[in-house]
Design a protein around this motif. Structure first.
Motif, mmCIF file in Angstrom:
data_model
loop_
_atom_site.group_PDB
_atom_site.id
_atom_site.type_symbol
_atom_site.label_atom_id
_atom_site.label_comp_id
_atom_site.label_asym_id
_atom_site.label_seq_id
_atom_site.Cartn_x
_atom_site.Cartn_y
_atom_site.Cartn_z
ATOM 1 N N LEU A 140 0.829 -1.206 0.000
ATOM 2 C CA LEU A 140 0.000 0.000 0.000
ATOM 3 C C LEU A 140 0.861 1.253 0.000
ATOM 4 C CD1 LEU A 140 -2.879 -0.990 2.428
ATOM 5 C CD2 LEU A 140 -2.989 -0.738 -0.048
ATOM 6 N N ILE A 192 2.170 1.706 -3.484
ATOM 7 C CA ILE A 192 1.101 2.193 -4.358
ATOM 8 C C ILE A 192 0.888 3.682 -4.103
ATOM 9 C CG2 ILE A 192 -1.398 2.116 -4.790
ATOM 10 C CD1 ILE A 192 -1.205 -0.941 -4.288
ATOM 11 N N ASN A 193 0.805 4.044 -2.838
ATOM 12 C CA ASN A 193 0.602 5.455 -2.498
ATOM 13 C C ASN A 193 1.740 6.314 -3.043
ATOM 14 O OD1 ASN A 193 -1.807 5.108 -1.172
ATOM 15 N ND2 ASN A 193 -0.871 4.888 0.836
ATOM 16 N N CYS A 239 1.770 6.565 -6.952
ATOM 17 C CA CYS A 239 0.687 7.387 -7.481
ATOM 18 C C CYS A 239 0.740 8.808 -6.927
ATOM 19 C CB CYS A 239 -0.663 6.759 -7.140
ATOM 20 S SG CYS A 239 -0.894 5.149 -7.901
ATOM 21 N N ARG A 255 0.010 9.851 -4.061
ATOM 22 C CA ARG A 255 -1.228 10.103 -3.325
ATOM 23 C C ARG A 255 -0.945 10.107 -1.827
ATOM 24 N NH1 ARG A 255 -5.469 5.975 -6.207
ATOM 25 N NH2 ARG A 255 -5.632 7.075 -8.158
ATOM 26 N N ARG A 304 -2.602 9.539 1.973
ATOM 27 C CA ARG A 304 -3.573 8.564 2.475
ATOM 28 C C ARG A 304 -5.001 9.064 2.209
ATOM 29 N NH1 ARG A 304 -4.742 3.583 3.717
ATOM 30 N NH2 ARG A 304 -6.016 3.294 5.547
ATOM 31 N N GLN A 357 -6.002 11.128 -0.168
ATOM 32 C CA GLN A 357 -6.287 11.033 -1.605
ATOM 33 C C GLN A 357 -6.577 9.589 -1.995
ATOM 34 O OE1 GLN A 357 -2.599 12.842 -2.794
ATOM 35 N NE2 GLN A 357 -3.633 14.678 -3.568
ATOM 36 N N TYR A 358 -5.837 8.661 -1.406
ATOM 37 C CA TYR A 358 -6.029 7.234 -1.666
ATOM 38 C C TYR A 358 -7.442 6.812 -1.256
ATOM 39 C CZ TYR A 358 -5.343 2.191 -1.130
ATOM 40 O OH TYR A 358 -5.467 0.835 -1.202
ATOM 41 N N GLU A 363 -5.614 -1.969 -6.464
ATOM 42 C CA GLU A 363 -5.692 -1.133 -5.264
ATOM 43 C C GLU A 363 -6.940 -1.482 -4.455
ATOM 44 O OE1 GLU A 363 -5.513 3.028 -6.199
ATOM 45 O OE2 GLU A 363 -3.484 2.895 -7.000
ATOM 46 N N TRP A 400 -7.148 -3.050 -0.681
ATOM 47 C CA TRP A 400 -7.925 -2.400 0.367
ATOM 48 C C TRP A 400 -8.835 -3.427 1.046
ATOM 49 C CZ3 TRP A 400 -13.219 -0.940 0.899
ATOM 50 C CH2 TRP A 400 -13.462 -0.019 1.917
#
Length: 131
Positions: A17, A20-21, A24, A26, A28, A30-31, A108, A112
């Motif tokens: 995670l 990925i964040n 991108c 992003r 938290r 924004q995610y 993603e 989650w």
């Protein structure tokens, strides 16, 4: 034992995670907003049908409109929302516009959901350990 494996899974999930964040760009917040946007877009049955069709591979806007028996204008509206939620990718080839699934966003969403499964497994392990 299983506690170590659970810890390793949680660490792995956290690392994925985080990557990925970072990839991108992003935060938290924004995610989480992106996940919420995905659910809003997926709440419409026609958009889910579009995604189901795209599971079979890329399709042109015309092919999608014919398969769904909707007007090009109606389809365009739904495809725009799917693009904005980054669930589909649009690309042009000659005079046609094609659409395909953006698997990154689906990954993603799966990660989650997996966080909840890992939490549930962790609770089950704690309950068994106390018994």
């Amino acid at each position: 034992g299983s506690g170590t494996k659970q810890g390793a899974n949680s660490t792995f999930l956290s690392d994925v995670l985080e990557r990925i964040n970072e990839s991108c760009c992003r935060t938290r917040q924004q995610y989480m907003m992106a996940i919420a946007d995905s659910f809003k877009v997926l709440s419409e049955p026609l958009r889910r049908q579009i995604l189901e069709l795209l599971k079979g591979g890329r399709m042109s806007a015309g092919e999608l409109a014919r398969a769904l028996n909707v007007s090009p204008a109606a389809l365009s509206y739904h495809l725009r929302l799917l693009r904005e939620a980054e669930l589909v990718i649009e690309y042009k080839e000659k005079k046609y516009v094609y659409y395909s699934l953006n698997m990154t966003v689906f990954d993603e969403l799966l990660m989650w959901f997996k966080g909840f499964m890992d939490a549930k497994e962790g609770e089950t392990g704690k309950t068994k350990a106390k018994a």
